[in-house]
Design an enzyme around this catalytic site. Structure first.
Site, PDB file in Angstrom:
ATOM      1  N   GLU A  70     -18.080 -38.186 -52.539  1.00  0.00           N
ATOM      2  CA  GLU A  70     -16.659 -38.392 -52.811  1.00  0.00           C
ATOM      3  C   GLU A  70     -15.804 -38.157 -51.564  1.00  0.00           C
ATOM      4  OE1 GLU A  70     -18.677 -36.755 -54.875  1.00  0.00           O
ATOM      5  OE2 GLU A  70     -18.678 -38.169 -56.561  1.00  0.00           O
ATOM      6  N   HIS A 125     -17.451 -33.287 -66.124  1.00  0.00           N
ATOM      7  CA  HIS A 125     -17.138 -34.692 -66.353  1.00  0.00           C
ATOM      8  C   HIS A 125     -15.836 -34.891 -67.119  1.00  0.00           C
ATOM      9  CE1 HIS A 125     -21.287 -34.970 -65.133  1.00  0.00           C
ATOM     10  NE2 HIS A 125     -21.267 -36.286 -65.197  1.00  0.00           N
TER      11      HIS A 125
END
Length: 325
Positions: free
Chosen positions: A60, A129
């Site tokens: 990321e 998540h």
């Protein structure tokens, strides 16, 4: 008009802007041939080529750094963080680079980056998540934070986000991806960032919310109506900047308000909404502004998720508390 789910509307919005502007790029983990973990980018690489829709390494920080660099060279990046709990890996690029570049450069450069990411509970995902981290983004000057609650809003807001010259965090609640369909124009259209929508008119209490909690709030409003109470429901749509005008106008009409968020009480943006109401409309209030939130704990494992998440019954109870104050 076409009947679309939210995920289809999001795909259509990206397709529209890839066609509209050759400087628009879409990238992230598995967004190319696989079409993303939720298939939000399905078919886009085949249609627009690997130079404009492409996979990145599993990093990321690299995705954010790439988007930040591309933004100052004239590109409009649509970067995907596969799940928003992974944003910590690229928070420096978003908060310390993209959010500051226009100020830092005296307006010479902009960061037209759209940071797309799924989030939210109710679908039994693993740890990290489902976390609602919009509060971190909303408390960072220089970022706009958008959270649609419907397919129609998702497409119009996404197109506006991609065209915006500043970074926009665009959060997509996983539970809403395929939960219902509605009519969405196949042609391009935009919805203004920073503008809330009154989803339901009412006179006794204002329910201010966003994301999946919009649907829980509308369900609560129906239950309240059966008990003789009229609830107005406001979908913020953009949680930074807030549409203060719409909020205050409603509160001055109903004289009571609750703020509903899926995030923990200490997180999200509910506390900021309450503060704005107190600063601007306290003399219109006939009861304290209360909050419906998740508990101040780490998001639980799947077996406890349904107990942990706020629901329409919690909203009804809190609304009655302010009505009967």
């Amino acid at each position: 008009m076409a009947q679309m789910t939210m995920i289809q509307a999001i795909t259509d919005g990206m397709r529209n802007e890839l066609k509209n502007d050759e400087k628009v790029l879409v990238f992230g983990e598995d967004v190319g041939q696989n079409g993303g973990v939720f298939r939000a980018t399905e078919g886009l690489q085949k249609e627009f080529g690997e130079d404009r829709v492409f996979d990145t390494p599993l990093a990321e920080s690299g995705i954010g750094g790439l988007a930040s660099g591309l933004s100052v060279t004239g590109y409009r990046s649509v970067m995907e963080i596969q799940f928003f709990g992974f944003v910590f890996e690229t928070f420096d690029a978003i908060a310390a680079q993209m959010a500051r570049v226009r100020y830092r450069s005296g307006g010479t450069y902009n960061a037209p980056v759209t940071i797309r990411s799924p989030f939210g509970g109710g679908v039994k995902t693993p740890e990290l998540h489902a976390d609602s981290l919009e509060g971190l983004m909303a408390q960072t000057p220089g970022l706009k934070v958008v959270i649609p609650s419907s397919p129609y809003d998702a497409k119009g807001l996404l197109i506006s986000a991609i065209r915006d010259n500043d970074p926009v965090v665009f959060l997509e609640h996983m539970k809403l991806y395929r939960s219902f369909r509605e009519e969405v124009p196949e042609e391009e259209y935009t919805l203004p960032l920073g503008k809330a929508e009154v989803k339901r008119e009412g006179s006794d209490v204002t329910i201010i919310t966003y994301g999946a909690m919009v649907h829980a709030s509308l369900k609560a409003a129906e239950a309240l109506e059966k008990d003789g109470h009229s609830a107005e429901v406001i979908d913020l749509r953009t949680v930074s900047p807030l549409d203060i005008e719409t909020i205050i106008e409603s509160v001055e009409k109903t004289n009571r308000a609750i703020v509903v968020q899926e995030a923990q009480k200490q997180a999200g943006i509910a506390a900021n909404v309450v503060a704005e109401i107190n600063e601007r409309a306290i003399l219109s209030l006939e009861a304290p502004v209360l909050r419906v939130t998740a508990p101040d704990t780490i998001f639980p494992f799947a077996s406890a998720e349904d107990v942990w998440l706020p629901n329409h019954k919690d909203i009804v109870a809190k609304a009655k508390q302010v009505i009967e104050f």
